[in-house]
Design an enzyme around this catalytic site. Structure first.
Site, PDB file in Angstrom:
ATOM      1  N   GLU A 150       0.785  -1.241   0.000  1.00  0.00           N
ATOM      2  CA  GLU A 150       0.000   0.000   0.000  1.00  0.00           C
ATOM      3  C   GLU A 150       0.813   1.286   0.000  1.00  0.00           C
ATOM      4  OE1 GLU A 150      -2.971  -0.032   3.093  1.00  0.00           O
ATOM      5  OE2 GLU A 150      -3.987  -1.758   2.236  1.00  0.00           O
ATOM      6  N   GLU A 182      -4.583  -9.283   1.805  1.00  0.00           N
ATOM      7  CA  GLU A 182      -5.001  -8.805   3.133  1.00  0.00           C
ATOM      8  C   GLU A 182      -6.513  -8.715   3.211  1.00  0.00           C
ATOM      9  OE1 GLU A 182      -2.451  -5.587   4.556  1.00  0.00           O
ATOM     10  OE2 GLU A 182      -4.181  -4.760   5.626  1.00  0.00           O
TER      11      GLU A 182
HETATM   12  C1  GAL Z   1      -4.201  -1.976   5.707  1.00  0.00           C
HETATM   13  C2  GAL Z   1      -2.706  -1.865   5.894  1.00  0.00           C
HETATM   14  C3  GAL Z   1      -2.279  -2.399   7.248  1.00  0.00           C
HETATM   15  C4  GAL Z   1      -3.163  -1.863   8.325  1.00  0.00           C
HETATM   16  C5  GAL Z   1      -4.597  -2.186   8.010  1.00  0.00           C
HETATM   17  C6  GAL Z   1      -5.568  -1.739   9.076  1.00  0.00           C
HETATM   18  O1  GAL Z   1      -4.675  -1.226   4.652  1.00  0.00           O
HETATM   19  O2  GAL Z   1      -2.052  -2.607   4.915  1.00  0.00           O
HETATM   20  O3  GAL Z   1      -0.946  -2.079   7.501  1.00  0.00           O
HETATM   21  O4  GAL Z   1      -2.966  -0.503   8.422  1.00  0.00           O
HETATM   22  O5  GAL Z   1      -4.926  -1.544   6.804  1.00  0.00           O
HETATM   23  O6  GAL Z   1      -6.875  -2.017   8.682  1.00  0.00           O
END
Ligand code: GAL
Length: 815
Positions: free
Chosen positions: A449, A525
Site C-alpha cells: 500500500e 489482506e
Molecule cells: C491496511 C494496511 C495495514 C493496516 C490495516 C488496518 O490497509 O495494509 O498495515 O494498516 O490496513 O486495517
C-alpha cells in the site's frame, strides 16, 4: 554461472576416491558462528560524537579501562596527536540482546513527541548506544571475522576499536561488517564495539521498537570460504520418483594468492544420511569470488508442505590442499509451488492459503523476541488452523523463517519499501539472497500500500524491483499488496500476481477477474475486524471495542466471512487476515488512551478473542461451537440479550439452564445470532453434525474471584539464558471457572535461576509498564514471561493478589 567442464568432471571422479578414503582432513579453521547477544552495555540517549573517528597514527582509540571524566554525555575527546579516547556516560546498564528500549519506557500522551505517537503506541523512541568489550584469541589471526546484525531499529552506526565500520538505515534488513583488519588479537588488547541506533525516524505506521532487537553473530571463517548468503538451492524438477537439485555456491578467496579449490556438496536427508555428493574443482584467483553450479538428485523425495514439513540439507565443504577449510549448511525443501490464474498450487494440488498478517511484537517484550516467543506465536497460529504467515510489512528475523520451514507454514516474505534507489534495491536484494532457500516462502511481496502505487513513477520503480527479483530468484512470483483502486496505471501489469488488500469490498477482486480473466490474483489482506478481548460494548473512554458488532473500520468483513469468498472463488488463492495478534500502535479507531491495535483475532498476549473461533471453525475440521458474550451480567436479569455463535457444525441448539431455546441451521462462515431474555446460570450451545451432537460450547455465570491459576506452556527450560516459559494467569472463582470480568492486580515473585522479562494483559488502554513484576488481569487473564538464566535449577514463580488464594508453579531449568 560457472559451469563445470568435462575435464573438471574427470578430476572430480578421482577426488571421489580420495574423498572416499578420507584423505581430506578437517582442520581447525572451520567456520564458527558465535552468538554475540550477551553482556552488552546500553545507554539511552544521544552521545555527541564530534568527529568521525578513524584509526589514529598511534593505533587508534583505546577505550577500555578509561574512567568517566565528565558528567557530560561526550564520549570522544581529542586527546593527543593521532589518538582518541572514549569517555563513557556514567549510566551504561548491562543488557543482553535482543533488546528493545522503547518497550521499557513510559507511555506519553504528547502529540508533539517524536514521530507518530499514536501509531507507534505512545512509547518514545529516540537514540541509544550499545557497547561491548570482547577478546579475540591470537589463534584467530589470519581468519576472516565479521559481525552480522539480524536487525537494528534503526539507522545504526557501528564502530569497532574506534574505527567507523559503517551505517545501515533499514530497521529490518540485516547488516554485516568485516572486522578482520581492525580487531585486536591476543596481546594486542581488548576489543570494543560501539553501536548507535537512531530510532527517531520511523519506517511504518505501527510500533517498530528501538535498538538491537534481533540476534547478533560473530562469524569466523577461513580466508577461503562460502560467501555471505552464498548458496542457492532449487529443485527444478520434482516427481514422486526423483527430484533434481540444483546447487549454486559462491566462493570467496580472500588470500593474496590463487587457490585451487574443491567444492564438496553433500545432500543430506532429515536423518543425517548423505544421499548424494557432488564434487567440483576449480581455481580461484586472489581476492575474487566465483559461483559454481552443481546438480544433485534425491530419489523418492519426501515433499515439503505445511502438513509434511520435510527438510533436506546441503552440507558444503570447501577444500584447499586436502584440508576442509570451510563448512556451510543450507536447509532446503523439495516442493513445487505455482501461483496461477486458478489459485495456489502446492505440489500440484490446489492449496487454499489460510494466512494471517503479522507484525513482530508481543506482550512484555516489544519487538525483542526470544526465539521461543516466535515459536510460541507460530504454534498458536497452527492451532487455529492457519497454514501461512505474511510478514507485514517487512522481512522477518531469520529464525522465524527456519521455524516456518520446520513447523510448516507458507510465508509471504515482504519487502519494506517501494524503491528502486540504490538503498532500496540493496534492501530488496538482501531479503532475496538471505531468504531464497527457505521452502516456506511461496511468493515475494514487493511492498504494501505505498502511496505511489498506480502512478507512472510507481510502475517504473516496481518494474525494476520485479526484474531484480526474477533475476535473483526465478523460482517464485512477485506480488504487491494493493488497496483496490491503486492497481491501475499499468502497475498491475508489471506484477506476476496482483495482490488485493480488502478486495471483498463490492467484490472488487471478482469484478476485476471478470474484466481480466488472465489476471493472477491473490488476496494479500482481509478483514481488519476490530475488537477488545472480553468486551461487549464500545467504550471511548477506556478504548474498548465490542466483539458483538461491526463498527469501524469500514473496509473489512466480520471474522471468517472473508473465507467464504476464498471457497467460492478458489482463483483468489487464499487470504491473509489482518491480523492474528493485536500489536502496539495503530490503535484504530481510537487514539489515546489506546496504545495497541484492536485488529487481532488474538490479543497481544495471544489470548483468543471471539473472532479466533470464526477462523478455527473455517480452517479446521475440529468441531467448533463458540458462543459469546460471557454470562456475568448482574443487574440485567430480565433484559433482552443477543447471543452470537461461531461454528462449523450443521445445526446449533441453544439451551439456557437446560431448557432449549431452539435450533438454528448454520450458514458456513457466518455468525449465528439468537435473541433471548437474560437469566444467570448456564448457557449451552450444542453443535450437531448429521443429527448428532459433536461438540458443545458453554458460558456460565460465575461467582466472585477467589483464586489465581498459573498455566505455563512448559515446565522445563533450557538453562541457556534465552529460553522462555509463557505463563497464562487466570482469575477463577471458587469452583475453578474463569471470571470473565476480573481485573485483580497480580503480583509475581520469583526464586531460582529465572527472570521475569515482561507482562501483559491484552488491555489496549492499559498504561501499566510491561517490564514489571505485577500486572492487573484484564477480563480474567494476564500473562507473565519467565526467561531462564545460564544456570540450571528450579525456578519458582509465585502469584499473589489481595483476597485471592495465592499460587505457585515450579519450572525446571536445565535440560
Ligand atoms: C491496511 C494496511 C495495514 C493496516 C490495516 C488496518 O490497509 O495494509 O498495515 O494498516 O490496513 O486495517
Amino acid at each position: 554461472m560457472k559451469k563445470i567442464g568435462v575435464f573438471s568432471v574427470l578430476v572430480l571422479l578421482s577426488l571421489v576416491d580420495v574423498y572416499g578414503q578420507d584423505l581430506i582432513q578437517t582442520n581447525s579453521s572451520k567456520r564458527i558462528r558465535d552468538n554475540f547477544d550477551f553482556n552488552w552495555q546500553f545507554h539511552k540517549g544521544d552521545i555527541a560524537i564530534k568527529k568521525i573517528v578513524k584509526a589514529g597514527g598511534q593505533g587508534g582509540i583505546t577505550d577500555v579501562n578509561v574512567k568517566v571524566v565528565t558528567a557530560r554525555d561526550t564520549i570522544i575527546n581529542y586527546m593527543d596527536a593521532g589518538s582518541y579516547k572514549i569517555f563513557y556516560p556514567a549510566d551504561w546498564k548491562q543488557v543482553n540482546l535482543p533488546h528493545d528500549w522503547a518497550v521499557e519506557g513510559t507511555f506519553v500522551h504528547d502529540n508533539s513527541m517524536g514521530n507518530q505517537p499514536a501509531v507507534s503506541g505512545y512509547l518514545p523512541t529516540g537514540t541509544g548506544f550499545y557497547r561491548k568489550e570482547f577478546e579475540i584469541p591470537e589463534t584467530d589471526k589470519g581468519k576472516k571475522i565479521s559481525i552480522e546484525f539480524d536487525g537494528i531499529f534503526r539507522n545504526s552506526t557501528v564502530w569497532v576499536n574506534g574505527h567507523l565500520m559503517g551505517n545501515h538505515l533499514s530497521g529490518y534488513t540485516p547488516s554485516n561488517y568485516d572486522l578482520t583488519d581492525v580487531l585486536r588479537y591476543g596481546n594486542e588488547g581488548k576489543n570494543v564495539i560501539l553501536v548507535k541506533a537512531d530510532a527517531s525516524e520511523y519506517e511504518g505506521w505501527w510500533y517498530e521498537g528501538a535498538g538491537i532487537y534481533r540476534h547478533v553473530w560473530l562469524i569466523k571463517t577461513n580466508r577461503l570460504h562460502v560467501h555471505r548468503f552464498g548458496t542457492y538451492i532449487t529443485t527444478p524438477q520434482v516427481s514422486d520418483a526423483e527430484a533434481a537439485v540444483s546447487i549454486s555456491t559462491t566462493l570467496k578467496n580472500e588470500y593474496r594468492e590463487t587457490k585451487k579449490i574443491t567444492l564438496v556438496s553433500k545432500i543430506v536427508n532429515s536423518n543425517g544420511v548423505v544421499i548424494d555428493t557432488k564434487i567440483a574443482s576449480d581455481s580461484l584467483p586472489a581476492y575474487s569470488q566465483m559461483e559454481i553450479a552443481q546438480k544433485g538428485q534425491i530419489k523418492n523425495p519426501l515433499l515439503w508442505s505445511p502438513e509434511t514439513p520435510n527438510l533436506y540439507k546441503v552440507l558444503t565443504e570447501v577444500v584447499d590442499n586436502s584440508n576442509i577449510v570451510d563448512t556451510y549448511e543450507t536447509t532446503f525443501g523439495v516442493r513445487t509451488i505455482d501461483v496461477n490464474k486458478n489459485g495456489v498450487f502446492l505440489n500440484g494440488k490446489l492449496y487454499p492459503v489460510k494466512g494471517t498478517c503479522n507484525h513482530q511484537d508481543f506482550a512484555g517484550i516489544g519487538v525483542a523476541l526470544p526465539d521461543k516467543i516466535n515459536w510460541y506465536k507460530l504454534k498458536l497460529l497452527k492451532e487455529v488452523g492457519s497454514n501461512a504467515y505474511r510478514c507485514s510489512h517487512h522481512l522477518p528475523t531469520p529464525e522465524l523463517l527456519n521455524m516456518c520451514d520446520s513447523m510448516g507454514l507458507l510465508v509471504l516474505d515482504e519487502n519494506r519499501f517501494l524503491s528502486s534507489s540504490e538503498e532500496g534495491i540493496k534492501d530488496l536484494t538482501t531479503m532475496l539472497y538471505r531468504d531464497r532457500n527457505h521452502p516456506c516462502i511461496f511468493m515475494w511481496s514487493m511492498e504494501n500500500e505505498e502511496w505511489i502505487q498506480g502512478t507512472v513513477q510507481g510502475t517504473r520503480i516496481l518494474e525494476t524491483m520485479v526484474a531484480t527479483t526474477h533475476k535473483i530468484d526465478p523460482t517464485r512470483k512477485a506480488t504487491a499488496a494493493m488497496n483496490h483502486g491503486r492497481n491501475d496505471g499499468g502497475y498491475s501489469d508489471v506484477l506476476d500476481v496482483v495482490g488485493y488488500n480488502y478486495g471483498d469490498k463490492q467484490l472488487a477482486y471478482v469484478k476485476d477477474k471478470e474484466k481480466y480473466p488472465e489476471r493472477v490474483l491473490f488476496c494479500t489482506e482481509s478483514t481488519s475486524f476490530i475488537s477488545t478481548r472480553g468486551e461487549y460494548a464500545n467504550n471511548w473512554e477506556k478504548a474498548y471495542v465490542s466483539n458483538l458488532s461491526k463498527w469501524e473500520p469500514g473496509w473489512g468483513p466480520f471474522p471468517g466471512e472473508d473465507w467464504a469468498d476464498i471457497v467460492k472463488y478458489p482463483y483468489l488463492g487464499g487470504t491473509f487476515v489482518w491480523t492474528s495478534f493485536d500489536y502496539r500502535g495503530e490503535p484504530t479507531p481510537y487514539q489515546w488512551p489506546s496504545v495497541t491495535s484492536h485488529f487481532g483475532f488474538m490479543d497481544i498476549c495471544g489470548f483468543p478473542k471471539d473472532g479466533y473461533y470464526a477462523y478455527k471453525a473455517a480452517w479446521t475440521n475440529t468441531p467448533v461451537v463458540h458462543i459469546f458474550p460471557h454470562w456475568n451480567w448482574p443487574g440485567k436479569e430480565g433484559d433482552s440479550i443477543q447471543v452470537h455463535c461461531y461454528s462449523n457444525c450443521e445445526e446449533i441448539e441453544l439451551l439456557l439452564n437446560g431448557k432449549s431455546i431452539g435450533k438454528q441451521k448454520a450458514v458456513p462462515y457466518t455468525k449465528l445470532i439468537w435473541k433471548l431474555i437474560y437469566k444467570p446460570g448456564k448457557l449451552e450451545a450444542r453443535g450437531y453434525k448429521k443429527g448428532k451432537v459433536v461438540t458443545t460450547g458453554i458460558v456460565e455465570t460465575t461467582t466472585a474471584p477467589a483464586q489465581i491459576n498459573l498455566n505455563s506452556d512448559t515446565y522445563k527450560l533450557k538453562a541457556d539464558g534465552c529460553d522462555v516459559a509463557v505463563i497464562r494467569v487466570a482469575i477463577k472463582d471458587g469452583k475453578g471457572r474463569v471470571v470473565p470480568t476480573a481485573d485483580n492486580l497480580v503480583k509475581f515473585s520469583i526464586e531460582g535461576p529465572g527472570t521475569i522479562i515482561g507482562t501483559g494483559n491484552g488491555n489496549p488502554g492499559s498504561h501499566e509498564p510491561d517490564k514489571a513484576s505485577q500486572r492487573k488481569a484484564f477480563n480474567g487473564y494476564c500473562l507473565v514471561l519467565v526467561q531462564s538464566q545460564k544456570e540450571a535449577g528450579e525456578i519458582r514463580l509465585k502469584a499473589v493478589s489481595e483476597d485471592l488464594k495465592e499460587t505457585q508453579i515450579t519450572i525446571t531449568a536445565g535440560y
